[in-house]
Motif scaffolding. Structure first.
Motif, PDB file in Angstrom:
ATOM      1  N   ASP A 156     -13.201   3.547   1.622  1.00  0.00           N
ATOM      2  CA  ASP A 156     -12.433   2.423   1.098  1.00  0.00           C
ATOM      3  C   ASP A 156     -13.289   1.455   0.305  1.00  0.00           C
ATOM      4  O   ASP A 156     -12.778   0.718  -0.535  1.00  0.00           O
ATOM      5  CB  ASP A 156     -11.744   1.665   2.250  1.00  0.00           C
ATOM      6  CG  ASP A 156     -10.591   2.465   2.840  1.00  0.00           C
ATOM      7  OD1 ASP A 156     -10.146   3.417   2.170  1.00  0.00           O
ATOM      8  OD2 ASP A 156     -10.153   2.150   3.958  1.00  0.00           O
TER       9      ASP A 156
ATOM     10  N   HIS B 286      -7.200   4.112   7.493  1.00  0.00           N
ATOM     11  CA  HIS B 286      -8.295   3.806   6.576  1.00  0.00           C
ATOM     12  C   HIS B 286      -9.611   4.374   7.115  1.00  0.00           C
ATOM     13  O   HIS B 286      -9.893   4.322   8.317  1.00  0.00           O
ATOM     14  CB  HIS B 286      -8.430   2.292   6.387  1.00  0.00           C
ATOM     15  CG  HIS B 286      -7.257   1.670   5.690  1.00  0.00           C
ATOM     16  ND1 HIS B 286      -7.140   1.646   4.334  1.00  0.00           N
ATOM     17  CD2 HIS B 286      -6.146   1.069   6.185  1.00  0.00           C
ATOM     18  CE1 HIS B 286      -6.013   1.039   4.007  1.00  0.00           C
ATOM     19  NE2 HIS B 286      -5.386   0.694   5.109  1.00  0.00           N
TER      20      HIS B 286
ATOM     21  N   GLU C 121       0.831  -1.197   0.000  1.00  0.00           N
ATOM     22  CA  GLU C 121       0.000   0.000   0.000  1.00  0.00           C
ATOM     23  C   GLU C 121       0.869   1.252   0.000  1.00  0.00           C
ATOM     24  O   GLU C 121       0.570   2.238  -0.705  1.00  0.00           O
ATOM     25  CB  GLU C 121      -0.911  -0.014   1.216  1.00  0.00           C
ATOM     26  CG  GLU C 121      -1.880   1.148   1.272  1.00  0.00           C
ATOM     27  CD  GLU C 121      -2.707   1.148   2.540  1.00  0.00           C
ATOM     28  OE1 GLU C 121      -3.623   1.965   2.633  1.00  0.00           O
ATOM     29  OE2 GLU C 121      -2.413   0.330   3.436  1.00  0.00           O
TER      30      GLU C 121
ATOM     31  N   SER D  11       2.392   1.645  -3.549  1.00  0.00           N
ATOM     32  CA  SER D  11       1.457   2.002  -4.622  1.00  0.00           C
ATOM     33  C   SER D  11       1.013   3.455  -4.527  1.00  0.00           C
ATOM     34  O   SER D  11       0.745   4.093  -5.550  1.00  0.00           O
ATOM     35  CB  SER D  11       0.233   1.082  -4.576  1.00  0.00           C
ATOM     36  OG  SER D  11      -0.494   1.272  -3.374  1.00  0.00           O
TER      37      SER D  11
END
Length: 810
Positions: free
Chosen positions: A248, A243, A72, A75
């Motif tokens: 999400d 998050h 994560e 990216s």
């Protein structure tokens, strides 16, 4: 048969344990006869793992989680992922975001791309580090802009003042951000170089101690040199991402460019072409999109234009090398960018596209079984003729005007259908005041007309009218405080009206043997608005099924990180105008059914910063996940029972459930409740989360009629002042009585014709006790849903609100 002289064991006989030898593995296998239990096999395998295998399994799970976090991080901001979106939020009037942006732009290894039309926005491209950032500044004082940008931001960069940290407006902004859901954040402190070194260290320690309450493990980053800005960038790129569940599971994007194409029918509505990077989930062209603050819309197609923030930008022939380090954007609308070679990724399929229908169109004849016969029609006409009345009217009155004139005897029988019986004693006082005002106005009318036309010379320096307006607001607020205090002291108690029979005034109410255990049918006497909403057969099962599909990534469309252009249909031109004004344009894709109306229940708690009384069914502003809307809610207790008592005010000491008509949203989703002042400012009054989408949740309003014991005997008493005629006593005779001191009883018989009644209790009453009778009625929220929320007036900034500064002031 047992012989007469046989011995029987007594109660003290020793009881030995039963033999359990048949339950070991060998005997169970013999009894099974070779059959193997399918369901028990996987669990047995997990149980039968050896110690070394269990250790290896735990190690593998740990490695998988670690690799997922690293993937994560890699990216985000990379070539394949979307740029790292950093939103700068100044928390103090002296915190300069422009100086921070200027420092962040001066990076040797970065190509700076400045968005000319968007004030305070730019991008950093670092080919050497293979990273790209996009920095956006939230307008100071614009609460909606801050909350909308925080919905899609990867990181928030809070700009603090080196001396005070944040002021009252910053405190209000932080409260809203924490309630909505805070993404990854960092704290930057620019300035402070004008102080001596010793005072600078003391101020830094004082500021670090002051922010411990809000940010217990946060690190302060000074931002005065290029080296410190590089450390801040490295921290933003490497920290673990937090998050937010509501974003999400949905595709979302922040508009990088936009273009409005008017339709052929009207210039006020058209197609909005929005370009941006897809985040969160895969974006399907057949799904609906929600433009935050503007509503739900359909998409016609999705294009793939060239990426304007590519790490390997294409060099145009004839372009000077000096221009490689700084590439200027052509226009805000991005029209030139969209005119380049654009590939059409997908077009909407009308057969698979989600509908914009949000309400059910009710059929008024759906419940009818037969058509009325001629005899029934004749009977209806005869009843209408019989109900005609003769009324004295002034000369020249039409039939329509005469139909609205009410006789004196009919005033007491009138009842509003949607009357929620706010507080009957308050209503009676208001009626008495109205009668007195009418008497005064009639006396004034008898006076000669010359006095009404009297002229006066008033000095221009007097400003009493404006001052009196504030006094009127204070009187209204004082009245609300009194009502809230009376509801706390005497919960749900009302006075029995004298002019209307109680059996007529409270005909919609019923008595219950037990509020907790007595049955109440959730489908009984539903309002007409319930014919317009949608209801799930099993909401939790539908929600789990949708979330499983999202985890399996079964949807097809634009993947995360792609730079796409969405063609959004039938968008009003006001959306483009707000984007040109500098406000952020945020889009969220909707899950199935999220455009449909239903009954939403929020679990909220009163925010400590607000202490003004908030009455049920007052218009409030809701921020639910990615939506904003206005509605008039109901407040009820949060219990595990099937019935929930209505609360007339938002309690400061307990969590309450707020019920409104609103579009379906799948939890988890945060909830913020605001109340708009008369000057346009929005006050945060409660925070919480979405509890459920359940129209069958029963909210019960309780009314308590009180009486006083007149004569007390051993287990009986004569009670008065609860009713004022004999018929009302007979009508409410089946309802159980209770007292404030815990006695229970019932009405035996009425005494006389003025409402006295003989009551029987389970013990002797005290003279200071009060007899109570509970009545119940189911209530429903009002349909006042409005998706258009006015922009709030900027918060008035005052001195620092940090606790350390307050202690020093004291």
């Amino acid at each position: 048969m047992v012989a007469a002289g046989a011995h029987r064991p007594g109660p003290l006989k020793q009881q030995n344990k039963a033999h359990k030898g048949g339950k070991h593995s060998g005997s169970s296998q013999r009894r099974a006869g070779g059959r193997v239990s399918v369901k028990a096999q996987p669990r047995r395998r997990l149980r039968d793992l050896s110690r070394v295998d269990r250790r290896h399994q735990a190690l593998q799970l740990r490695r998988q989680r670690k690799e997922a976090v690293l993937a994560e991080k890699r990216s985000l901001g990379s070539r394949d992922g979307p740029p790292h979106l950093v939103v700068l939020v100044p928390l103090h009037s002296r915190a300069a975001a422009c100086d921070t942006l200027r420092l962040l732009q001066t990076q040797d290894s970065a190509v700076v791309r400045v968005d000319e039309g968007r004030a305070g926005g730019f991008a950093l491209l670092c080919p050497r580090l293979k990273q790209r950032w996009r920095f956006v500044t939230a307008q100071a004082g614009d609460l909606h802009a801050v909350l909308d940008l925080a919905k899609v931001a990867d990181s928030l960069l809070f700009i603090l003042d080196p001396a005070d940290g944040w002021d009252s407006a910053g405190e209000h902004c932080l409260s809203c951000l924490f309630a909505q859901g805070l993404p990854t954040y960092a704290l930057a402190v620019p300035g402070g170089t004008d102080l001596p070194p010793k005072k600078r260290i003391d101020a830094r320690k004082k500021l670090a101690k002051a922010i411990e309450k809000r940010f217990p493990e946060a690190k302060l980053f000074p931002l005065n040199t290029e080296q410190e800005s590089l450390l801040l960038l490295r921290h933003l790129a490497t920290q673990k991402q937090r998050h937010l569940a509501f974003r999400d599971r949905r595709a979302h994007l922040l508009a990088y460019a936009a273009e409005f194409v008017p339709s052929q029918e009207s210039d006020l509505v058209g197609t909005l072409k929005v370009s941006g990077f897809v985040r969160g989930q895969t974006l399907d062209v057949n799904s609906l999109v929600h433009i935050v603050g503007h509503g739900d819309f359909q998409m016609s197609q999705v294009d793939a234009p060239p990426d304007p923030l590519s790490l390997n930008p294409r060099v145009v022939k004839g372009q000077k090398k000096s221009q490689d380090m700084e590439v200027q954007d052509d226009s805000v609308n991005g029209t030139d960018e969209m005119e380049e070679d654009v590939k059409v990724l997908m077009k909407a399929d009308p057969n698979k596209q989600e509908s914009l229908q949000s309400e059910v169109v009710p059929d008024p004849m759906e419940g009818e079984q037969t058509w009325p016969t001629e005899e029934e029609l004749q009977e209806a006409e005869a009843s209408l003729k019989a109900n005609r009345r003769v009324v004295k009217v002034p000369k020249g009155t039409s039939k329509y005007q005469a139909a609205w004139i009410v006789d004196d005897g009919e005033e007491g029988n009138q009842e509003d259908d949607d009357d929620d019986d706010e507080d009957d004693d308050i209503d009676d006082d208001m009626m008495e005041e109205a009668v007195s005002q009418e008497g005064e106005s009639s006396e004034e009318e008898e006076e000669p007309a010359e006095e009404e036309c009297e002229t006066m010379t008033v000095s221009e320096c007097l400003r009493d009218d404006q001052y009196d307006e504030k006094v009127e607001e204070d009187e209204q607020m004082l009245e609300r405080y009194k009502q809230e205090r009376m509801d706390e002291m005497f919960p749900d108690e009302v006075d029995t009206p004298r002019d209307v029979p109680a059996r007529v005034r409270f005909q919609k109410y019923r008595g219950l043997k037990s509020f907790r255990t007595s049955p109440w049918d959730p489908k009984e006497n539903l309002p007409r608005d319930y014919a317009r909403i949608f209801q799930f057969q099993d909401f939790s099962r539908t929600r789990k099924h949708l979330f499983r599909q999202i985890e399996k990534e079964e949807t097809e469309g634009a993947s995360v990180g792609w730079y796409v252009t969405l063609h959004v249909c039938n968008v009003p031109v006001s959306v483009m105008e707000s984007f040109k004004e500098g406000k952020p344009l945020v889009l969220f894709s909707l899950l199935p059914h999220e455009q449909k109306m239903s009954v939403l229940n929020f679990l909220v708690r009163r925010h400590p910063s607000n202490s003004e009384p908030v009455r049920a069914k007052e218009e409030l502003i809701f921020h639910c996940g990615f939506r904003r809307f206005r509605a008039s809610p109901l407040f009820s207790q949060h219990t595990s029972a099937d019935k929930h008592k209505l609360e007339r005010f938002l309690r400061p000491d307990a969590a309450l459930v707020v019920t409104v008509y609103a579009p379906i949203t799948f939890p988890p989703a945060s909830a913020l409740l605001f109340k708009q002042r008369s000057n346009g400012m929005h006050d945060l009054i409660a925070t919480g989360s979405l509890l459920s989408v359940d129209p069958d949740r029963i909210v019960i309003k309780r009314l308590v009629l009180s009486g006083h014991p007149f004569k007390i005997f051993t287990k009986t008493a004569v009670v008065r002042y609860m009713f004022f005629n004999r018929e009302d006593v007979m009508w409410f005779k089946p309802v159980e009585l209770r007292t404030k001191w815990g006695r229970r009883g019932h009405i035996k018989e009425p005494l006389g014709t003025h409402g006295h009644m003989k009551c029987h209790f389970d013990g002797q009453l005290k003279s200071q006790d009060t007899v109570l009778l509970n009545l119940y009625k189911r209530v429903f929220p009002k349909w006042t849903y409005d998706p258009h929320v006015p922009e709030p007036v900027p918060w008035v900034r005052s001195e620092s609100s940090l606790p350390v500064q307050e202690v020093e002031m004291e």
